[in-house]
Design an enzyme around this catalytic site. Structure first.
Site, short mmCIF file in Angstrom:
data_model
loop_
_atom_site.label_atom_id
_atom_site.label_comp_id
_atom_site.label_asym_id
_atom_site.label_seq_id
_atom_site.Cartn_x
_atom_site.Cartn_y
_atom_site.Cartn_z
N SER A 38 35.34 51.15 21.78
CA SER A 38 34.82 52.37 22.41
C SER A 38 35.87 53.11 23.22
O SER A 38 35.60 54.18 23.77
CB SER A 38 33.62 52.05 23.30
N GLY A 40 40.57 53.33 24.08
CA GLY A 40 41.91 52.80 23.97
C GLY A 40 42.36 52.42 22.57
O GLY A 40 42.05 53.09 21.58
N GLY A 42 41.42 50.00 20.73
CA GLY A 42 40.31 49.67 19.83
C GLY A 42 39.74 50.89 19.14
O GLY A 42 39.43 50.85 17.94
N ASP A 88 28.86 42.03 24.25
CA ASP A 88 29.50 41.76 25.53
C ASP A 88 30.21 40.41 25.40
O ASP A 88 29.56 39.36 25.39
CB ASP A 88 28.46 41.73 26.66
N SER A 170 49.22 39.28 23.98
CA SER A 170 50.10 40.07 24.83
C SER A 170 51.34 39.27 25.17
O SER A 170 51.30 38.03 25.26
CB SER A 170 49.38 40.47 26.13
N TYR A 192 43.50 31.10 42.36
CA TYR A 192 43.42 32.15 41.32
C TYR A 192 44.53 33.18 41.47
O TYR A 192 44.81 33.68 42.57
CB TYR A 192 42.06 32.85 41.40
#
Length: 279
Positions: A38, A40, A42, A88, A170, A192
């Site tokens: 939807s 970028g 993609g 999702d 990436s 994290y």
């Protein structure tokens, strides 16, 4: 000469666009799923696949945004075959529902491009209590691929055409934690790191593609599995990184409007270009 304009073994350079690397290719009759289509890279991947005759299924969280992309593509390519389905990747239930509906639809599946993702976001758990980047970028796509694999195998046998699975990884896999993938600390908020977590999810994408290749070859299945780096392009992935968004032009990084055609070129090389056959 600008080094990124030098052509590689594929015959193309980092500046080559998706349309350029697919020039002359007629992919009519093929069906592809592109996750995160939807926006970028993609969305550009979906557009060029449709331009080359592929029936594209857009796996997206936002069906409204997908409709806008579809309408825009159809204005330029009236013959384009595009459908959108809700997906999702951060929710295992959503992945299972998508795969179940697709498998029961009777549609073939020649190409699966695992493109959707999140990048360097603040610590957050998914609906399934898994760190969000690992859940979305790796676990969701791992499960999706596994659930769709039988349909891809059936399509390959029936069509006698090589299937292609593409994981958009990436170079940031090099930023993974020093231990690599910290399976015992996936949900450890105290240690994290936004980029460490992103890097480990991209490392997982690469290892997934590599191991899948091994299994497919052992099973004698005519499906390839590859991972790729799309380039450094400022897309919606950078929404959690205001410094990057604000300084993209100053630093010389290119926005998606400028470079999505090039950013999606590796998707094209791995998905429909004949130069990738058997690799």
């Amino acid at each position: 000469m600008w080094p990124f304009s030098k052509k590689g073994v594929s015959g193309f350079s980092w500046n080559s666009t998706a349309e350029q690397v697919t020039h002359g290719i007629d992919a009519t009759g093929l069906t592809a799923i592109v996750t995160g289509a939807s926006s970028g890279i993609g969305a550009e991947t979906a557009r060029v696949l449709a331009l080359r005759g592929v029936h594209v299924i857009m796996g997206v969280r936002n069906l409204v945004a997908a409709k806008d992309v579809k309408d825009t593509i159809l204005k330029d390519i009236p013959s384009a075959k595009l459908d959108a389905m809700e997906l999702d990747l951060s929710s295992l239930d959503s992945v299972k529902k998508f795969a179940s509906e697709y498998n029961s639809s009777g549609r073939p599946l020649n190409i699966l491009i695992n493109n959707a993702g999140v990048m360097a976001c603040p610590f957050k758990l998914s609906k399934d209590n898994i760190e969000l980047q690992f859940a979305t970028n790796h676990i969701g796509h791992f499960l999706l691929t596994n659930l769709l694999l039988d349909t891809m195998k059936k399509t390959t046998r029936k069509s006698k055409k090589e299937g292609r699975i593409v994981n958009v990884a990436s170079e940031a896999h090099r930023f993974a934690y020093s231990e690599g993938i910290r399976f015992d600390k996936i949900n450890d908020e105290s240690s994290y790191s936004r980029w460490g977590a992103y890097g480990q999810s991209k490392l997982a994408n690469i290892l997934h593609a590599n191991q899948l290749t091994k299994h497919l070859k052992e099973d004698g299945v005519d499906i390839t599995s590859n991972s790729l780096h799309p380039g450094t392009i400022v897309t919606n992935l950078f929404r959690h990184n205001s410094a990057v968004n604000g300084k993209s032009n100053k630093c010389g990084w290119e926005t998606c409007d400028e470079k999505c055609p090039a950013g999606s070129s590796n998707n094209m090389l791995c998905s429909i270009a004949p130069t990738s056959e058997g690799s």
